[in-house]
Design an enzyme around this catalytic site. Sequence first.
Site, mmCIF file in Angstrom:
data_model
loop_
_atom_site.group_PDB
_atom_site.id
_atom_site.type_symbol
_atom_site.label_atom_id
_atom_site.label_comp_id
_atom_site.label_asym_id
_atom_site.label_seq_id
_atom_site.Cartn_x
_atom_site.Cartn_y
_atom_site.Cartn_z
ATOM 1 N N LYS A 104 0.854 -1.182 0.000
ATOM 2 C CA LYS A 104 0.000 0.000 0.000
ATOM 3 C C LYS A 104 0.895 1.239 0.000
ATOM 4 O O LYS A 104 1.901 1.276 0.719
ATOM 5 C CB LYS A 104 -0.860 -0.044 1.265
ATOM 6 C CG LYS A 104 -1.915 1.013 1.411
ATOM 7 C CD LYS A 104 -2.697 0.781 2.714
ATOM 8 C CE LYS A 104 -3.906 1.684 2.830
ATOM 9 N NZ LYS A 104 -4.713 1.379 4.032
ATOM 10 N N SER A 121 -9.397 0.670 3.076
ATOM 11 C CA SER A 121 -8.646 1.578 2.239
ATOM 12 C C SER A 121 -7.485 0.913 1.511
ATOM 13 O O SER A 121 -6.910 1.522 0.603
ATOM 14 C CB SER A 121 -8.114 2.745 3.080
ATOM 15 O OG SER A 121 -7.196 2.276 4.052
ATOM 16 N N SER A 135 -9.332 -1.638 7.239
ATOM 17 C CA SER A 135 -8.779 -1.400 5.911
ATOM 18 C C SER A 135 -7.919 -2.524 5.338
ATOM 19 O O SER A 135 -7.594 -2.486 4.149
ATOM 20 C CB SER A 135 -7.973 -0.094 5.905
ATOM 21 O OG SER A 135 -8.838 1.007 5.918
#
Lengths: 64, 469
Positions: free
Chosen positions: B86, B162, B186
């Site tokens: 990420k 996310s 997330s």
Amino acid sequence: MAENPAPEELGAYVDETARRIGLPIAPEHRPGVIQFTGMLLAQAALVTEFPLPDDVEPAPVFRP
Amino acid sequence: MSAAMPRADYVASDGVGLTAAIRARRVSARAVTEAALAQIATRGPAVNAFTTVLAERARVDADRVDAALAAGRDAGPLAGLPFAVKDLFDVAGITTLAGSKINRDRPPAERDAHAVAALRHAGAVLVGALNMDEYAYGFTTENAHYGPVRNPHDPTRVAGGSSGGSGAAVGAGLVPLALGSDTNGSVRVPAALCGAFGLKPTYGRVSRAGSALFAGSFDHVGALGRSVRDVTAAFDVMQGPDPEDPVSATRPAEPCLSMLGDGVEGLRIAVLDGHFARGGEPEAFAAVAQVAAALGVSRRVAIPEAHRARAAAMVITASEGANVHLADLKRRPQDFDPLTRDRFLAGALVPAAVYVQAQRFRAWYRGRVAELFGEVDVLLAPTTPCPAPRIGQERILLDGVEVMVRPNLGVYTQPLSFIGLPVLSVPVTAPGSMPLGVQLIGAPFREAHVLRVGALLEAKGVAAAAVSA
């Protein structure tokens, strides 16, 4: 202020609090900010209405 | 240049299986890395998972693994395993965007984040950085700056967030392993919606040093992978004390990989009732029932006041998140993603009395859940209330009530990360349906319990990663 305020009261809260912390809110962003502030204060009411014993400390612990 | 391993072989194995083949020199690390890069090039654009591809760096790392093995040296427990992170983890030499436009103005990171360095030190090969909700504030990764991440199983649907790029990269078969972060769900939400395993360890178990802060009270580093052993192998090399993270736990690392075959004998398991058994679509609860049946579990227990825990998580997240970005909110609000900006601005206006009481409630709630863990070891709950919504979808009907879809994707994950419990989301996919997840929830620092349960479910075929065809 009440935790579930009327829309006009919410708008006044957003305007006044933002002014006090020096946070400009552009007119085009204001409706969204008011909407999400209303949602957050509704969640906040679930927290603040719940009675806690006096001896419960906040969760974060600072280790010097 | 080495030929890339064919996709069929590349996705037939999990990451640990690929590493085993590399270490046994049945395939080169370079061929596996070329397979990852080929998948990213050909299938990546359709899901929009990557914001940066580090092809040349990955080739250098892979060649280093092959050279070590050729010389008879140990190339590490994750030798040659391709992974992506990420884009809120620092990667030396590139700017950490955290899904934002604003951070493009920042200089490149000087060194890798702790988690990235740990995986690379173990021999894993970093192939790129992944799309996400701006500053991690969302559950759908409909990023205005870099485009929405698309679900690998249906491109009209979101990948979750996310860590949406992380979920899509694993679910599309681009990489077997991806790092994510989990503040309110997330890691678990995109893992569930994309058909991956997702591990959110105990708060403080894996150092967050070098990863962008969102809401420090709840920020966790986690892993998404094709198998329980993939996320476990990654967890084992990342976990342990780190003085560079102020909330890092001081207890020594407790590796879990060797315990995965221990089964669930002696573990007390129950289905979570109350908050976790309402407000979702029937298939979310059917997935939990399927897992419970496979484990022979009929007991049900409830966590008191879980809905208030979610509320407290929301106000603490909004308040802490807004404070991290307050200077930019004042100076350049127009540069934020419209999906996060108004929520960050509202978060800046949360009264201190509410924030402090939410943190006191957190301590109270932790005590109640600790009592529950005196009589049970692992809890089961849905990960999300529904399968992946459509991109752009605003509202959804859940339990007969129309609600906003984006915040409600975290309804079952938030009350757990709120007190830092270790959770493994296992993918469960009904025939002809989109993937869903079931959370296996443990007491603090009992990752081994949830991973053992996950491994048994995987061995029984109840939980399985869904890699798109």
